[in-house]
Design an enzyme around this catalytic site. Structure first.
Site, short mmCIF file in Angstrom:
data_model
loop_
_atom_site.label_atom_id
_atom_site.label_comp_id
_atom_site.label_asym_id
_atom_site.label_seq_id
_atom_site.Cartn_x
_atom_site.Cartn_y
_atom_site.Cartn_z
N SER A 618 14.92 -19.61 18.02
CA SER A 618 13.49 -19.67 18.20
C SER A 618 12.81 -19.22 16.98
CB SER A 618 13.14 -18.70 19.37
OG SER A 618 11.75 -19.27 19.83
N ASP A 693 13.65 -29.28 25.39
CA ASP A 693 13.07 -28.07 25.19
C ASP A 693 11.63 -28.33 25.51
OD1 ASP A 693 12.01 -25.62 24.23
OD2 ASP A 693 13.56 -25.41 22.69
N HIS A 725 14.74 -24.69 26.20
CA HIS A 725 14.87 -23.50 25.13
C HIS A 725 15.95 -22.48 25.47
CE1 HIS A 725 12.99 -21.94 21.80
NE2 HIS A 725 12.77 -20.50 22.30
#
Length: 753
Positions: A618, A693, A725
């Site tokens: 991330s 995602d 994600h």
């Protein structure tokens, strides 16, 4: 803290969970593994069941009358499936109150509920993920597989809903007379056991009642859009219109097919949903609109009722996130007034939202603020402020308040920024702070609503989490889960190769100490070892801490790698001045601080300076790209997982908090982007992304992939069809990490022979 003798353990014996502290690894018998070589700790075993951390109870609660202790307990054969258990203190027995597998239908959740779970960071869990006691303590509201059940303590389970649609955000009213939920963009309410009816109108596709908008769920930690008042008389309900929010066409690419979703996603600088707030009766009548002010481009941050129901308190945050107004609302008329205003602690900073506050019965407020440069507690009463805690440390959580005794319980870093403790103070003499937990552990805690009983969870590098009930002085009364590292513990076969964690600091370029942690394999003199350098780097999470960090890093160390992590400036729990350097400068100070960590590693005679690999997910994936662009040759390889590559693609509330908008500071956005310098990456790179995602949308990956392909820059990638994600699971997680280490092996980032 000193523990009570056995005769004072109110129900420890009945819990049958033992009375001794869980033994740390260092205290284990060093001869117990001498007869057999230690078992290999593989990635497959790390993510298999039973969990190597041991039992991991969630949502520990006491019934309103204190008779029952309830919790969600995961199964030995399925670490991600949770059932509801209850302990009857009078009968001295545990029972499974709801068997999620026997009662559940297994029906697939709606897309809305799946996405809500993703935003609540519980997307991987199965079975029961939450529950709520009725006020009279006779039963528990249980959401399961998209429907609602009421579990009675005698064993009866009443099914409240049976629909194809999921019931989102289910809740019991304050007195327990009503059950409420969101279905098909409307708020539904019904008497417990009766038929629920929608109490809000059904409007256009872009209008929803009773839900939190995307950024509230994803970035503001507000997962609901309605709030029951005391005595079941009134209910505050959010209405939002997202028809003006831009659409991201999200292709949930799966292994056997693709589903396309048009998702309302407010990217930085674009329109947010317009949020309104109403107050109404449980049947939807007598609806009044709350006056949130003339400016509509605001955030509805928090909503709370006064304990007596005489007022509604609304936190209104401006779009820039530099001002937070506390509104006092008349629930009869909807009229509001500004009670007080909280402003950013310094120029070029922002307001960090939180839930560390509580309205008291006397009308005063316990409030968390960074106004003096560190997060501390204050009391607001009759227009005046009193600071309750102070110093160059932070309060990280308001745990509970005993209003009758005037005591406040909280977590903080007063003794050690790497090992939080639980403390209490007296409102009449707040300067005398008492520590209630053991500094040999990192601690966290919750309390019952009246602030009478602590539920403490603690761990350290060598001791997996265990939890217990304590009194107000911190004395342990009984184990909830001892989780002792005995011969039957899932981690026992791997104790012989468990390696200790080392800690230290190095100075940043401005002299600020940066904390690091390191785990080394058993090393031979004269040999140099590769480094697996993990980082997150962004605002918020604190990576370096003295709590139990699971078996994954031990598996990496078992492979012959050094595990290393460092918290750069911008991470949490170090105060305003430590976080501020990120302001309109993301992708800068983090890269330099992590470089300082790499340069430190290269000075160590047991580190191979040519074999330092960086891995981040991330925000960490984003910084991996920026690190490789800024310092070619410094790192042997980089793994970039689910990276934000262009901040214009990320959401408003998060991005604008630190970066402003692209319209007002295009230069900052251009400098922070990972796209313009993509061609500068010359070190081996592996990009990983889930193809469905909904948080860091897949376009972030395709942007940098395209830029590198157009520049003829070699790289590798591993994409996960159907995954969001959260790319994790019993089979997918080993696949991900085996892919990483095959990549490192292919590029010579390997242990010495």
């Amino acid at each position: 803290m000193k523990e009570r003798s056995l005769r004072h353990l109110t129900f420890a014996t009945a819990l049958a969970l033992g009375t001794c502290l869980a033994a740390p690894l260092a205290a284990q018998d060093p001869t117990q593994e001498t007869e057999n070589a230690p078992m290999e700790l593989t990635f497959e075993r790390v993510f298999a069941s039973p969990d190597l951390t041991g039992p991991a109870p969630r949502k520990v609660k006491l019934s309103p009358d204190g008779r029952y202790l309830t919790l969600l307990r995961n199964r030995e054969d399925d670490r991600e499936r949770y059932d509801l258990w209850a302990y009857d203190r009078e009968a001295s027995e545990w029972t499974m109150l709801v068997d999620s597998e026997a009662l559940g239908t297994g029906r697939e959740l709606s897309e809305d509920e799946k996405m809500q779970r993703e935003r609540a960071r519980v997307g991987s869990l199965k079975g029961i993920i939450d529950y709520q006691w009725t006020e009279d303590g006779s039963g528990v509201l249980v959401p399961l597989d998209g429907d609602l059940y009421l579990a009675r303590l005698g064993g009866e389970v009443l099914r409240l809903t049976d629909t194809e649609e999921s019931e989102l955000n289910p809740a019991l009213s304050s007195k327990g007379g009503y059950v409420s939920f969101v279905r098909d963009r409307q708020l539904w309410v019904g008497q417990v056991g009766g038929e629920a009816q929608p109490i809000t109108p059904k409007e256009g596709e872009g209008i929803r009642w009773g839900e939190a908008e995307f950024v509230a769920q994803e970035e503001m930690a507000r997962l609901t859009g309605y709030w029951w008042g005391p005595n079941d008389r009134r209910i505050a309900v959010q209405r939002f219109d997202e028809s003006m929010v831009g659409i991201v066409t999200r292709a949930a690419i799966g292994a056997t097919g693709t589903k396309v979703f048009d998702q309302r996603y407010p990217v930085a600088g674009s329109a947010n949903a317009v949020v309104e707030l109403f107050v109404m009766d449980p049947d939807g009548e007598n609806r009044v609109k709350v006056d949130l002010g003339e400016e509509t481009d605001i955030y509805l941050a928090r909503v709370d009722w006064a304990p007596d129901g005489s007022a509604l308190y609304v936190q209104r945050q401006n779009r820039e996130q530099t001002v937070l107004d506390m509104l006092r609302v008349d629930p009869v008329t909807g009229e509001s007034e500004v009670l007080f205003t909280e402003r950013a602690a310094m120029d070029d900073y922002w307001i960090n939202l939180g839930d560390d506050y509580k309205w008291l019965d006397d009308g005063s407020l316990i409030w968390w603020s960074e106004r003096d440069g560190f997060g501390h507690l204050y009391r607001y009463a009759e227009g005046n402020w009193t600071q309750l805690t102070s110093g160059e440390w932070v309060v990280t959580k308001l745990v509970g308040i005993d209003q009758q005794a005037g005591r406040v319980f909280f977590q903080g870093t007063k003794d050690d920024v790497l090992a939080q403790q639980v403390y209490s103070l007296d409102l009449a003499d707040p300067g005398a702070i008492t520590r209630l937990t053991d500094t040999d552990y990192a601690n966290s805690a919750t309390m019952d609503a009246k602030g009478q009983t602590l539920v403490v969870t603690r761990s350290n590098d060598d001791t997996p989490p265990h939890s217990y009930i304590a009194d107000q002085q911190g004395n342990r009364l009984a184990w909830i889960e001892e989780n002792a590292l005995d011969a039957g513990h899932p981690y026992a076969p791997f104790l012989a190769s468990h390696r200790p964690t080392q800690y230290g600091t190095i100075p940043a370029e401005d002299g600020t100490p940066l904390y690091w942690e390191m785990v080394t394999p058993e090393m031979e003199p004269g040999k140099r070892y590769p480094v697996y350098y993990y980082h997150y780097s962004g605002p918020g999470p604190q990576v370096v801490n003295k709590g139990w960090n699971g078996a994954l890093r031990q598996a990496i160390v078992d492979k012959g790698y050094i595990w290393f992590a460092l918290d750069n400036r911008g991470s949490a729990n170090r105060g305003v001045a430590f976080e501020q350097p990120l302001y309109r400068a993301m992708g800068g100070v983090e890269v330099r601080d992590q470089k300082t960590g790499a340069e430190f590693l290269k000075t160590l005679d047991f580190v191979d300076p040519d074999k330092i690999a960086i891995d981040g997910w991330s925000y960490g994936g984003y910084i991996t790209l920026k690190q490789l662009q800024a310092d070619p040759g410094l790192y042997a390889a980089g793994i970039s997982g689910a990276p934000v590559t262009k901040w214009e693609l990320y959401d408003t509330h998060y991005t604008e908090r630190y970066m402003g908008t692209p319209q007002e500071d295009a230069e900052a956005y251009e400098k922070a982007s990972a796209i313009p310098d993509a061609a500068k990456i010359s070190d081996p790179l592996l990009i990983i992304h889930g193809m469905a995602d909904d948080n860091v949308v897949f376009e972030n990956a395709t942007e940098v992939i395209s830029a590198m392909q157009e520049a003829n820059v070699p790289f590798e990638m591993m994409l996960y069809p159907g995954y969001t994600h959260r790319v994790s699971g019993e089979q997918i997680s080993p696949h991900r990490y085996n892919t990483v280490f095959r990549f490192l092996d292919a590029h010579g980032v390997t242990p010495p022979e």
